[in-house]
Design a protein around this motif. Sequence first.
Motif, PDB file in Angstrom:
ATOM      1  N   VAL A  29       0.841  -1.211   0.000  1.00  0.00           N
ATOM      2  CA  VAL A  29       0.000   0.000   0.000  1.00  0.00           C
ATOM      3  C   VAL A  29       0.866   1.247   0.000  1.00  0.00           C
ATOM      4  O   VAL A  29       0.708   2.134  -0.848  1.00  0.00           O
ATOM      5  N   ALA A  30       1.805   1.316   0.952  1.00  0.00           N
ATOM      6  CA  ALA A  30       2.662   2.502   1.034  1.00  0.00           C
ATOM      7  C   ALA A  30       3.555   2.609  -0.196  1.00  0.00           C
ATOM      8  O   ALA A  30       3.944   3.708  -0.600  1.00  0.00           O
ATOM      9  N   GLY A  31       3.854   1.466  -0.803  1.00  0.00           N
ATOM     10  CA  GLY A  31       4.765   1.450  -1.948  1.00  0.00           C
ATOM     11  C   GLY A  31       4.153   1.918  -3.241  1.00  0.00           C
ATOM     12  O   GLY A  31       4.875   2.148  -4.217  1.00  0.00           O
ATOM     13  N   HIS A  32       2.806   2.057  -3.286  1.00  0.00           N
ATOM     14  CA  HIS A  32       2.258   2.575  -4.545  1.00  0.00           C
ATOM     15  C   HIS A  32       1.270   3.719  -4.370  1.00  0.00           C
ATOM     16  O   HIS A  32       1.278   4.650  -5.170  1.00  0.00           O
ATOM     17  N   GLU A  33       0.442   3.695  -3.318  1.00  0.00           N
ATOM     18  CA  GLU A  33      -0.571   4.751  -3.176  1.00  0.00           C
ATOM     19  C   GLU A  33       0.073   6.134  -3.016  1.00  0.00           C
ATOM     20  O   GLU A  33      -0.390   7.116  -3.608  1.00  0.00           O
ATOM     21  N   THR A  34       1.134   6.206  -2.221  1.00  0.00           N
ATOM     22  CA  THR A  34       1.758   7.509  -1.965  1.00  0.00           C
ATOM     23  C   THR A  34       2.479   8.037  -3.200  1.00  0.00           C
ATOM     24  O   THR A  34       2.388   9.220  -3.519  1.00  0.00           O
ATOM     25  N   THR A  35       3.183   7.163  -3.912  1.00  0.00           N
ATOM     26  CA  THR A  35       3.904   7.608  -5.107  1.00  0.00           C
ATOM     27  C   THR A  35       2.933   7.976  -6.222  1.00  0.00           C
ATOM     28  O   THR A  35       3.174   8.926  -6.981  1.00  0.00           O
ATOM     29  N   LEU A  36       1.837   7.252  -6.320  1.00  0.00           N
ATOM     30  CA  LEU A  36       0.766   7.603  -7.257  1.00  0.00           C
ATOM     31  C   LEU A  36       0.300   9.039  -7.004  1.00  0.00           C
ATOM     32  O   LEU A  36       0.179   9.850  -7.944  1.00  0.00           O
ATOM     33  N   ASN A  37       0.051   9.382  -5.747  1.00  0.00           N
ATOM     34  CA  ASN A  37      -0.402  10.728  -5.414  1.00  0.00           C
ATOM     35  C   ASN A  37       0.697  11.764  -5.622  1.00  0.00           C
ATOM     36  O   ASN A  37       0.429  12.883  -6.076  1.00  0.00           O
ATOM     37  N   LEU A  38       1.932  11.401  -5.295  1.00  0.00           N
ATOM     38  CA  LEU A  38       3.056  12.326  -5.469  1.00  0.00           C
ATOM     39  C   LEU A  38       3.226  12.704  -6.940  1.00  0.00           C
ATOM     40  O   LEU A  38       3.351  13.890  -7.279  1.00  0.00           O
ATOM     41  N   ILE A  39       3.231  11.718  -7.833  1.00  0.00           N
ATOM     42  CA  ILE A  39       3.375  11.992  -9.266  1.00  0.00           C
ATOM     43  C   ILE A  39       2.188  12.825  -9.757  1.00  0.00           C
ATOM     44  O   ILE A  39       2.358  13.824 -10.472  1.00  0.00           O
ATOM     45  N   ARG A  72      11.173   8.796  -4.151  1.00  0.00           N
ATOM     46  CA  ARG A  72      11.855   9.947  -4.772  1.00  0.00           C
ATOM     47  C   ARG A  72      12.429   9.559  -6.135  1.00  0.00           C
ATOM     48  O   ARG A  72      12.335  10.327  -7.096  1.00  0.00           O
ATOM     49  N   LEU A  73      13.016   8.375  -6.212  1.00  0.00           N
ATOM     50  CA  LEU A  73      13.579   7.906  -7.490  1.00  0.00           C
ATOM     51  C   LEU A  73      12.480   7.769  -8.533  1.00  0.00           C
ATOM     52  O   LEU A  73      12.603   8.274  -9.660  1.00  0.00           O
ATOM     53  N   GLU A  74      11.393   7.084  -8.177  1.00  0.00           N
ATOM     54  CA  GLU A  74      10.301   6.850  -9.128  1.00  0.00           C
ATOM     55  C   GLU A  74       9.686   8.162  -9.607  1.00  0.00           C
ATOM     56  O   GLU A  74       9.472   8.354 -10.815  1.00  0.00           O
ATOM     57  N   ALA A  75       9.404   9.067  -8.671  1.00  0.00           N
ATOM     58  CA  ALA A  75       8.762  10.328  -9.049  1.00  0.00           C
ATOM     59  C   ALA A  75       9.688  11.176  -9.920  1.00  0.00           C
ATOM     60  O   ALA A  75       9.238  11.769 -10.913  1.00  0.00           O
ATOM     61  N   GLY A  76      10.971  11.231  -9.576  1.00  0.00           N
ATOM     62  CA  GLY A  76      11.918  12.030 -10.362  1.00  0.00           C
ATOM     63  C   GLY A  76      12.035  11.538 -11.789  1.00  0.00           C
ATOM     64  O   GLY A  76      11.984  12.333 -12.754  1.00  0.00           O
ATOM     65  N   ILE A  77      12.172  10.221 -11.952  1.00  0.00           N
ATOM     66  CA  ILE A  77      12.275   9.637 -13.301  1.00  0.00           C
ATOM     67  C   ILE A  77      10.963   9.845 -14.057  1.00  0.00           C
ATOM     68  O   ILE A  77      10.959  10.240 -15.224  1.00  0.00           O
ATOM     69  N   ALA A  78       9.838   9.585 -13.391  1.00  0.00           N
ATOM     70  CA  ALA A  78       8.526   9.695 -14.039  1.00  0.00           C
ATOM     71  C   ALA A  78       8.295  11.099 -14.583  1.00  0.00           C
ATOM     72  O   ALA A  78       7.882  11.277 -15.737  1.00  0.00           O
ATOM     73  N   LEU A  79       8.574  12.108 -13.780  1.00  0.00           N
ATOM     74  CA  LEU A  79       8.312  13.493 -14.192  1.00  0.00           C
ATOM     75  C   LEU A  79       9.256  13.931 -15.307  1.00  0.00           C
ATOM     76  O   LEU A  79       8.830  14.555 -16.290  1.00  0.00           O
TER      77      LEU A  79
END
Length: 411
Positions: free
Chosen positions: A246-256, A366-373
């Motif tokens: 849950v923490a591994g995807h819901e938060t990053t989904l919202n961050l992106i 942080r890694l996922e969001a930075g690459i995604a954006l």
Amino acid sequence: MSSHTADAHVIDPAGGCPHALNARLRSQGAVAEVVLPGGVPGAVVLGHDALKEFLAHPDVAKDARHFPGLHDGTVPPDWPLRVFANAQGMHTADDADHRRLRSLVGNAFTARQVARLRPRVEELTAGLLDDLDAAAAASPDGVADLRAHFALPLPMSVICELLGVDREHRGRLHHLSNTVIVSTDTTPAEVMAAVRELVALMGTIAAARRAAPGDDLTSALIAARDGDGDRLSEAELIGTMRLMLVAGHETTLNLISNAVRALCTHRDQLALVREGKASWSDVVEETLRWDGPVSWFPFRYPTRDVSVAGTVIPRGTPVLAGYTAAGRDASAYGPGADRFDITRRNGRNLSFGHGAHYCVGAPLARLEAGIALERLFDRFPDLDLAVPDAELPYQRSFIGNSVQTLPVRLA
């Protein structure tokens, strides 16, 4: 704070954009009395410095045995937020138990281990950008939902690969985790049914890894022993898997999602990145501060009466961490705290927590969001919202902080 006073804020289970409410409550003090859904008295810590102090306070615990109302009949058995209090894992453990559980998963999220994931995150991102492009091309109006086609499947794929979760389970896992954890306006019966199904599905995944161990975190947790030679209990295993998922995807989904919304409504800030005057890391950090992925997160419990910013929070009170409120606290970030400004240098925000329970997955998010954006705006530099930001439907939650859908035009 008494059982609760007449001026305590009654939390709306349907949530919505939190910022106006945060500002109103914060103007009255760094700590506010609240009435949780179901009429349960509680508190929320809203000020930046107060929250930082509270999160690391030696007399504040996460184990629900310190919440008397949960055990003495005061709180009904079908209280929807019991799912947070009763979960077993490192997020509801204290001291030695917490250290034992955290050490078992911590090795998967060190800076070195996360850096090793970069090529896979880049590969997944490229494929999902193709999917987003195809979805927009197939739509009669050229609009695609960025959450559904990009911001959700990226972190969901990464965490499921880390945990060894087969692809066939992923859609259902997101639906269940959203019902159980994010949506706070679901009925007790819906929550209980989703919890049972989620626990059963986690058990199925664990059984598959027991039968065929792999190079994944679930297999490692099953095999792990602590210093006394004890395996994780089944409840701890399932609880830890559930937390990671849950923490591994819901938060990053919202961050992106929130970062894309912020950049589309602040084109001057996007221009700074494109001109090399700021970095994608700056975008991620300012989004975490200005519009963090988690709003009011449950629960912590004072183990004795605790004074925070001049307010006494009685022993056993269920307390929410007001992350979105702390992020716009002018006493910490100056008079421009309400402004999205990726050039600000105000130190580390609290969106991933503070102290012993600081989010173990923060480097991965942080890694996922930075690459995604970076890849998203490189590929689609003219990407924009297809609906005005103020008209986007908000998550029906006071815990998660984002929108339900994010329709965009790619050019």
